[in-house]
Write an enzyme that holds these catalytic residues in place. Sequence first.
Site, PDB file in Angstrom:
ATOM      1  N   GLU A 275       5.853 -56.697 107.722  1.00  8.85           N
ATOM      2  CA  GLU A 275       5.114 -57.873 107.285  1.00  8.85           C
ATOM      3  C   GLU A 275       3.984 -58.073 108.285  1.00  8.85           C
ATOM      4  O   GLU A 275       4.230 -58.214 109.482  1.00  8.85           O
ATOM      5  CB  GLU A 275       6.019 -59.097 107.257  1.00  8.85           C
ATOM      6  CG  GLU A 275       5.306 -60.351 106.792  1.00  8.85           C
ATOM      7  CD  GLU A 275       6.012 -61.608 107.225  1.00  8.85           C
ATOM      8  OE1 GLU A 275       5.326 -62.533 107.686  1.00  8.85           O
ATOM      9  OE2 GLU A 275       7.253 -61.654 107.124  1.00  8.85           O
ATOM     10  N   CYS A 312       3.287 -67.224 108.922  1.00  4.27           N
ATOM     11  CA  CYS A 312       2.697 -66.162 108.119  1.00  4.27           C
ATOM     12  C   CYS A 312       2.307 -66.656 106.735  1.00  4.27           C
ATOM     13  O   CYS A 312       1.583 -65.965 106.016  1.00  4.27           O
ATOM     14  CB  CYS A 312       3.651 -64.975 108.017  1.00  4.27           C
ATOM     15  SG  CYS A 312       5.350 -65.439 107.655  1.00  4.27           S
TER      16      CYS A 312
END
Length: 536
Positions: A275, A312
């Site tokens: 990620e 994020c």
Amino acid sequence: MTATPAHAPEDLPQGTMFIGAETVTATGTGIRSRDPRTGDELDPAYPTAAPDDIARACRLADEAFDAYRTTDPAQRARFLERIAHHLTLAGDALVERARLETGLSAARLAGEVVRTTGQLRMFATVLGEGSWHGARIDPAQPDRRPQPRPDIRQRRIPLGPVAVFGASNFPLAFSVLGGDTASALAAGCPVVVKAHEAHLGTSELAARAIRAAITDTGMPEGVFSLLVGAGHGTGTRLVTDHRIQAVGFTGSRAAGSALVRAAAGRRHPIPVYAEMSSINPVVLMPGALAARPHELADAFTESLVLGAGQFCTNPGLVIAVEGEGFDAFAAQAAGNVEANDGATMLTTSIAESYRKGTEAVGNHPRVRVLARGGLPATAGAGQAVLMSVDGDDFCADPDLQHEMFGAASLLVRCRDLEHVGDVVRALEGQLTATVHTADTDLDDARTLLPLLERRAGRVLFNGWPTGVEVGHAMVHGGPHPATSDARTTSVGSLAIDRFLRPVAYQNLPGSLLPPPLQDDNPYTIPRRIDGTLTPG
């Protein structure tokens, strides 16, 4: 200058790296985490893993693999439950150490302990439910013409030892005991973790919970190791060790891409579930802007500055059609940003990268800075920033899509809804995409939805992306560069799929069949038999 937290000695970090059952401490100066508020180094010092240490951790994981992967799922579930138990016992000391190393509030970190133990227990439940086996049985049809059909049975088995990289922004839930570790252990894969150097003490205390659970449940020692290393050398050696069979990573686009390249360059390439980067676009539809511009602006800035913007899923991009509603939204959001006091970021290096990132965007000739917030007097200070740009200029410069990783967002002004679609088409892959609507917007939103599906792993309506529910339907992933593999998620029960692969067995004698595929279904799991899904 160094600082040491006030706590009971037995609860304090000892500067220990774990290689299986072995403990390794620093013999020289070692490396230390820092308090981002003061910049002071924190005791104790930690050793850095030598190449032999990395190789030994990987060898122990490989040696443990066959014994661990063949444990009864109920045994693995108990292992995960015991990890959660010991993590709960360490809660106060863990929160205090994480607070020193990250500058995050005790309340935020206490919530993260709950989230971390919750996802461990969720995977324990998944192991008991059993659908993760992927059991399929096509019984033999010896009388079928023109060719008989053999007996074919399929299940999924674990990939092998997994390397996990701790994240900076979640010292617990995405770190040593985060979702990557929990899902890999649930799948039957030993784990070698590289601790994030920003919170070494927190990592050690979390690792102790795993060590205690290994002792409680009699798991092989190589099922877990914790390595420490500064820079990229330790990570690259870990990923390229031939015994490692998959990688879980949360971090920057540059670091994640480097690991993907290293894994792809091996003699036998392995999957990297990284990620990496997302700006999480938010589309404000005209009806929503006309009805509630100030309400949307308040909710947006609350999401933007939460945790100094170090999520994020932070809303780093807002797309809307110009007009009175957009103007009211922008003015209210700018006022909110100006009134924000700023916050201490996770590390001084993250704060410096954020400052450079916002300056680069703010100095762009086509970008206008609408507001800057306050700047606290701390070593890792972060300042909220709001900027705007025309949609055509945004589409013309890919650099404006770079994640700034902090409380900064770019408002994109569009001529009409067709222009909004053009901006969405220009976007890279994202973790999330959000749409705010009124009832009058739904027909236009229906047209926009397929565009967003192609670019994001999670599409939200009338909400904000900074909140990732740990459950069975969640997707925390997306097309590159959000992640390196858009088919997977790092949050939720589906995360276990990353560390499993299918194996088919043809005409195996019944005595050799693994339990999930035996006729009497000893695990009592759901299975697909001759195409029909049957309950356990």
